[in-house]
Design a protein around this motif. Sequence first.
Motif, mmCIF file in Angstrom:
data_model
loop_
_atom_site.group_PDB
_atom_site.id
_atom_site.type_symbol
_atom_site.label_atom_id
_atom_site.label_comp_id
_atom_site.label_asym_id
_atom_site.label_seq_id
_atom_site.Cartn_x
_atom_site.Cartn_y
_atom_site.Cartn_z
ATOM 1 N N SER A 59 0.817 -1.217 0.000
ATOM 2 C CA SER A 59 0.000 0.000 0.000
ATOM 3 C C SER A 59 0.851 1.266 0.000
ATOM 4 O O SER A 59 0.460 2.283 -0.586
ATOM 5 N N LEU A 195 -16.865 -3.777 -0.244
ATOM 6 C CA LEU A 195 -15.963 -2.694 -0.648
ATOM 7 C C LEU A 195 -16.766 -1.565 -1.289
ATOM 8 O O LEU A 195 -17.296 -1.730 -2.390
ATOM 9 N N SER A 286 -20.708 4.420 2.342
ATOM 10 C CA SER A 286 -19.456 3.783 2.769
ATOM 11 C C SER A 286 -19.574 3.197 4.172
ATOM 12 O O SER A 286 -18.723 2.402 4.588
ATOM 13 N N ARG A 287 -20.642 3.563 4.906
ATOM 14 C CA ARG A 287 -20.830 3.015 6.254
ATOM 15 C C ARG A 287 -21.105 1.517 6.221
ATOM 16 O O ARG A 287 -20.943 0.824 7.233
ATOM 17 N N THR A 290 -17.020 -3.156 4.861
ATOM 18 C CA THR A 290 -16.250 -3.905 5.864
ATOM 19 C C THR A 290 -14.756 -3.686 5.675
ATOM 20 O O THR A 290 -13.957 -4.143 6.489
ATOM 21 N N VAL A 291 -14.395 -3.021 4.579
ATOM 22 C CA VAL A 291 -13.004 -2.640 4.326
ATOM 23 C C VAL A 291 -12.985 -1.153 3.982
ATOM 24 O O VAL A 291 -14.028 -0.541 3.729
ATOM 25 N N LYS A 292 -11.814 -0.584 3.972
ATOM 26 C CA LYS A 292 -11.674 0.843 3.686
ATOM 27 C C LYS A 292 -12.158 1.151 2.272
ATOM 28 O O LYS A 292 -11.763 0.483 1.315
ATOM 29 N N PRO A 293 -13.034 2.153 2.110
ATOM 30 C CA PRO A 293 -13.565 2.452 0.773
ATOM 31 C C PRO A 293 -12.490 3.007 -0.159
ATOM 32 O O PRO A 293 -11.510 3.610 0.284
ATOM 33 N N ARG A 295 -11.968 5.756 -2.901
ATOM 34 C CA ARG A 295 -12.603 7.003 -3.345
ATOM 35 C C ARG A 295 -12.002 7.425 -4.683
ATOM 36 O O ARG A 295 -10.785 7.523 -4.823
#
Length: 488
Positions: A59, A195, A286-287, A290-293, A295
Amino acid sequence: MEMVVSAVAGDLINRLMSFLISKYKSEEQLEEKMKRLQDLLIRAHMIVEEAEVRYITNSKMLLQLKKLVEVMYQGYHVLDTIKYRTLCSSSADESEVSSSNINELSFTTCIEHLCTKNCTPNIHGLQITLDNLESTISNMKEFVLLLGGCERMFRRPYDSYVYIDNFMFGRHVEKQLVINILQQENIPPFAPAVLPIIGGSRVGKKTLVAHVCNNEKVRSKFSSILHVRGENIWRIAREVGPVRSLVMVEFTTDVDEEDWLKFYSSVKQMGRGSKIIIISKIAKLSRFGTVKPVRLDALSHEEYSYLFKVLAFGGTNPEEHPQLAVIAEDLAVALGGSLITANVCADMMRKNQNVHFWISIFKNYRNVVRKSFSVFREHPKNLMDQDHPIDITRLASSSWALPSSATFRLMPPHTEVDDSKTELPKVMVGDLIAGSAILPREEFELVSWESRIPPYKRFVNFATCCDEEPISQHHTASAGKKRKRLDK
């Protein structure tokens, strides 16, 4: 008296010589900096192109790559702007532009009251860009070393494509982020990972997902890949079985918490390792992730300008047509970042690389922007993103014999798919601008663009030729007709 005259003349000559020497040194320094910037851009682009054919799972490497891409396109923007405007100003042949002085084409000069940002970098901006690029490249040593250990993906080289619009431009970092998440194991393993991919209107969310789904690793991982709209999510439970599935859900409105929980419970029957992708411009969705969105932002002006010029020139070298390059740069500012409009204009400009023709497109669209700002204080792209109609009368060819009170109204898009069942007559935007189509006197469909890349969408809007009337009233009436038609 002669001594005074001689002293004054000597002083003037000394000042003139100092000025000429200073100017020569300044031009020499500018040339050196431009050459240095060009060399650095070659190095930066070499790293970026190599990174785009590798699977990068780290990452932090992706963050570093994103930074390199940003400063690279900033460098291209500064280099092109100074180079082409310098070539234009030093060109002795101005007859090609006729009565339209190339310096008058600057968007910031023509509609200065509409813009607050001057996109023309100066020499100081050149030095800042040069320093940023040098610093960024010097910090890429570890990146390049680690990149050599990343798995290479199968991909056709750029040179095998005729046009750049045959493949997705940029977005490699976002694409790699999505692929990495889809390759990860779910936590907990029995529940599908969710996602969210969030971004503004028409920034390429579905295009990104379509390219991810075409990736060989993604196709081999999932036995079933489904794409549904939010209003049809309840049918997913009936269509998926106990196999590893990838489900993409496109939401145009927010979803109630209870409805989402019911849907999520129903898809737990999918096989272990299944994934759900939420595609929407609504950030609140995005709420459910279960993982970071991921954008997806609009392209920066520098990246957008680079893309537009590549699309407009095709295989032609812009250095051979500096006046066209200046027009393209100013038009890129006027377009406001719209990818659809960029493709429409570039397609016409690529087929007719004539200064007068390019100027006419620039002036026509500039007039549309002026009208939009004068009435709504908004750019046409922003109005369309807000589902508001826009006046495109001044974009149409002057060859149309229209009453002075007639206006062309472009309504919010009703579909982005090839809907062959629609009975309304269809007109291409290019034909509207060129004046090569017979315009209906009632409501018709204006086909803005047909994408060459997955998911091969057609971007279609309702349009109508009508007498002048308050646009808000027309918008209300059109919306009513649209609802009535959909309810049938």
